[in-house]
Design an enzyme around this catalytic site. Structure first.
Site, PDB file in Angstrom:
ATOM      1  N   SER A 118       0.828 -11.225  -8.701  1.00 21.75           N
ATOM      2  CA  SER A 118       1.729 -10.209  -9.234  1.00 21.75           C
ATOM      3  C   SER A 118       2.874 -10.774 -10.059  1.00 21.75           C
ATOM      4  O   SER A 118       3.445 -10.059 -10.873  1.00 21.75           O
ATOM      5  CB  SER A 118       2.264  -9.340  -8.099  1.00 21.75           C
ATOM      6  OG  SER A 118       2.655 -10.129  -7.015  1.00 21.75           O
TER       7      SER A 118
ATOM      8  N   HIS B   4      -3.597  -5.375  -7.622  1.00 26.12           N
ATOM      9  CA  HIS B   4      -3.353  -5.241  -9.063  1.00 26.12           C
ATOM     10  C   HIS B   4      -4.637  -5.162  -9.882  1.00 26.12           C
ATOM     11  O   HIS B   4      -4.582  -5.050 -11.102  1.00 26.12           O
ATOM     12  CB  HIS B   4      -2.514  -6.416  -9.575  1.00 26.12           C
ATOM     13  CG  HIS B   4      -1.130  -6.418  -9.013  1.00 26.12           C
ATOM     14  ND1 HIS B   4      -0.160  -5.542  -9.433  1.00 26.12           N
ATOM     15  CD2 HIS B   4      -0.576  -7.158  -8.025  1.00 26.12           C
ATOM     16  CE1 HIS B   4       0.952  -5.754  -8.744  1.00 26.12           C
ATOM     17  NE2 HIS B   4       0.722  -6.731  -7.880  1.00 26.12           N
TER      18      HIS B   4
ATOM     19  N   LYS C 120      -0.926   1.785  -7.099  1.00 28.77           N
ATOM     20  CA  LYS C 120      -0.686   1.168  -8.416  1.00 28.77           C
ATOM     21  C   LYS C 120      -1.520   1.872  -9.488  1.00 28.77           C
ATOM     22  O   LYS C 120      -1.147   2.953  -9.906  1.00 28.77           O
ATOM     23  CB  LYS C 120      -0.908  -0.334  -8.300  1.00 28.77           C
ATOM     24  CG  LYS C 120       0.209  -0.904  -7.412  1.00 28.77           C
ATOM     25  CD  LYS C 120       0.204  -2.361  -7.184  1.00 28.77           C
ATOM     26  CE  LYS C 120       1.486  -2.701  -6.415  1.00 28.77           C
ATOM     27  NZ  LYS C 120       1.317  -3.743  -5.424  1.00 28.77           N
TER      28      LYS C 120
HETATM   29  C1  LIG Z   1       1.930  -3.841  -4.052  1.00 32.32           C
HETATM   30  C2  LIG Z   1       1.145  -4.838  -3.304  1.00 32.32           C
HETATM   31  C3  LIG Z   1       0.840  -4.646  -1.944  1.00 32.32           C
HETATM   32  C4  LIG Z   1       1.418  -3.510  -1.146  1.00 32.32           C
HETATM   33  O1  LIG Z   1       0.830  -2.285  -1.451  1.00 32.32           O
HETATM   34  P1  LIG Z   1       1.615  -0.925  -1.154  1.00 32.32           P
HETATM   35  O2  LIG Z   1       0.546   0.097  -1.084  1.00 32.32           O
HETATM   36  O3  LIG Z   1       2.578  -0.729  -2.260  1.00 32.32           O
HETATM   37  O4  LIG Z   1       2.299  -1.120   0.180  1.00 32.32           O
HETATM   38  C5  LIG Z   1       0.027  -5.569  -1.338  1.00 32.32           C
HETATM   39  N1  LIG Z   1      -0.451  -6.651  -2.003  1.00 32.32           N
HETATM   40  C6  LIG Z   1      -0.156  -6.875  -3.289  1.00 32.32           C
HETATM   41  C7  LIG Z   1      -0.714  -8.082  -3.982  1.00 32.32           C
HETATM   42  C8  LIG Z   1       0.670  -5.989  -3.971  1.00 32.32           C
HETATM   43  O5  LIG Z   1       0.971  -6.224  -5.247  1.00 32.32           O
END
Ligand SMILES: *Cc1c(COP(=O)(O)O)cnc(C)c1O
Length: 389
Positions: A177, A205, A236
């Protein structure tokens, strides 16, 4: 608490919550100002405002009723039929035997890792993995072996040195990320087979983005059968909330019996699961948005590189602009805000010392001309600060 907060202020690390109102074409309103939103995870730019009629059609049950809450854990009486229906559909989509919905990606990572390994287990984790993975490892009480970002040689040495009888789990983000780099999944599969470990891939992602219908990076590389545990979020690219774990039947049954963040929390509201399913169906058909996203990302990355900026190992829709020092990064992010660009300054300890950066995320909703103007403004700011010539 006050003293600690003052320290954060002095170190320019004090955080606050700012109202953000989404506008069309990847714009946003903050502090009463219109800005180009280069910080959102809404990668496909799916429509996310429904009117009343669409709402009932998308979120309602057979009787057209929208259920706001599950009233209990899924293991008690919170398991609305929509959970099993959607889990079946989503597992078929991923090409796995089963799938299990969680409240969020954070809860899934914490609940899966702590269920699968315990005090005598070992977790091998890329040092740039997401914080929710780190928290899952801490909660599991397993030994935590961090390897340098994508360093397969170091990982192999750690696997080699591990006690043969110990339960071993390798865990990695598929898309990192803070860097927009991709995990070497094929090589990780080879290592996990060679050393008798399990492999867990976090597709947060990449879900909705990679693969012909957005199945994720594991699927796109043809590794579905070889990766033991895939997880991902619906928050996302899918623009909603909640998360999934996909894998074989035994894994799913095991989690239902052992995963505390599934057992000891109220199930997602049925209307949220319905919203997720609605968005997922749109995302499956969004090949054009995936193409636009890839084109926007490539053009934006190239524009920054042409200006003389370092975009690191980025190969997708997450594009960092590496600055180095914390102060310079903050100054650049302030200039960008003044010029109407919303992007996040990322500093240690989130990233290694000396690699502070501005992190840009692209979406399919961005108009190419807006991105070009943004790149020009970023270039001007960089010249003013002496970061490029
Ligand atoms: C955003 C994210 C999460 C967490 O997901 P949420 O549904 O927002 O709690 C977990 N792992 C990665 C790599 C992320 O980017």
């Amino acid at each position: 608490m006050r003293a600690e907060l003052d320290t954060l202020r002095v170190q320019s690390q004090y955080r606050t919550l700012t109202d953000s109102i989404p506008l069309a074409h990847g714009w946003i309103e903050r502090h009463g100002k219109r800005m180009l939103n280069l910080a959102s995870n809404h990668y496909l730019g799916l429509p996310h405002l429904l009117d009343e009629t669409q709402l009932a059609a998308a979120l309602g049950n057979a009787a057209g009723q929208v259920s706001t809450g599950s009233t209990a854990s899924r293991l008690i009486v919170g398991n609305d039929p929509v959970f099993a229906e959607f889990e079946r559909e989503f597992a078929a989509f991923k090409g796995t035997e089963g799938c299990l919905l969680y409240g969020s990606g954070y809860m899934a990572n914490v609940g899966v890792i702590s269920a699968l390994v315990g005090r005598r287990g070992i977790v091998f984790s890329d040092r740039l993995n997401h914080a929710s993975i780190v928290d899952g490892i801490v909660l599991s009480r397993a030994e935590h072996k961090r390897y340098r970002h994508r360093d397969l040689d170091q990982l192999e040495r750690l696997l080699c040195a591990a006690e043969p009888g110990a339960r071993k789990l390798i865990v990695t983000d598929s898309v990192f990320s803070m860097d927009g780099s991709l995990a070497p999944l094929k090589e990780l599969v080879w290592l996990k087979e060679r050393y008798g470990a399990h492999l867990m891939v976090d597709e947060a992602h990449s879900g909705g983005v990679f693969g012909e219908r957005g199945e994720g990076l594991t699927h796109a590389l043809g590794l579905t059968g070889a990766v033991d545990i895939q997880m991902g979020t619906f928050s996302k690219a899918y623009g909603c909330y909640g998360a999934y774990v996909a894998g074989d039947r035994t894994l799913i049954d095991y989690l239902v019996n052992h995963s505390r963040s599934l057992i000891y929390t109220t199930a997602l509201p049925p209307m949220v699961v319905r919203a997720v399913r609605h968005n997922w169906r749109l995302a499956c058909e969004a090949a054009e948005a995936r193409r636009q996203l890839a084109a926007n990302a490539a053009a934006f990355r190239e524009a920054l590189q042409t200006l003389g900026f370092d975009t690191g190992a980025s190969e997708c829709h997450i594009v960092p602009l590496l600055v180095g020092g914390n102060e310079a990064t903050l100054r650049l992010s302030e200039r960008l805000q003044e010029r109407g660009i919303a992007a996040v300054a990322i500093r240690p300890p989130t990233v290694p010392e000396g690699t502070a950066r501005i992190r840009f995320t692209l979406t399919a909703a961005h108009r190419p001309e807006d991105l070009q103007q943004a790149a020009a403004a970023i270039g001007e700011s960089g010249r003013e600060l002496g970061l490029i010539s």
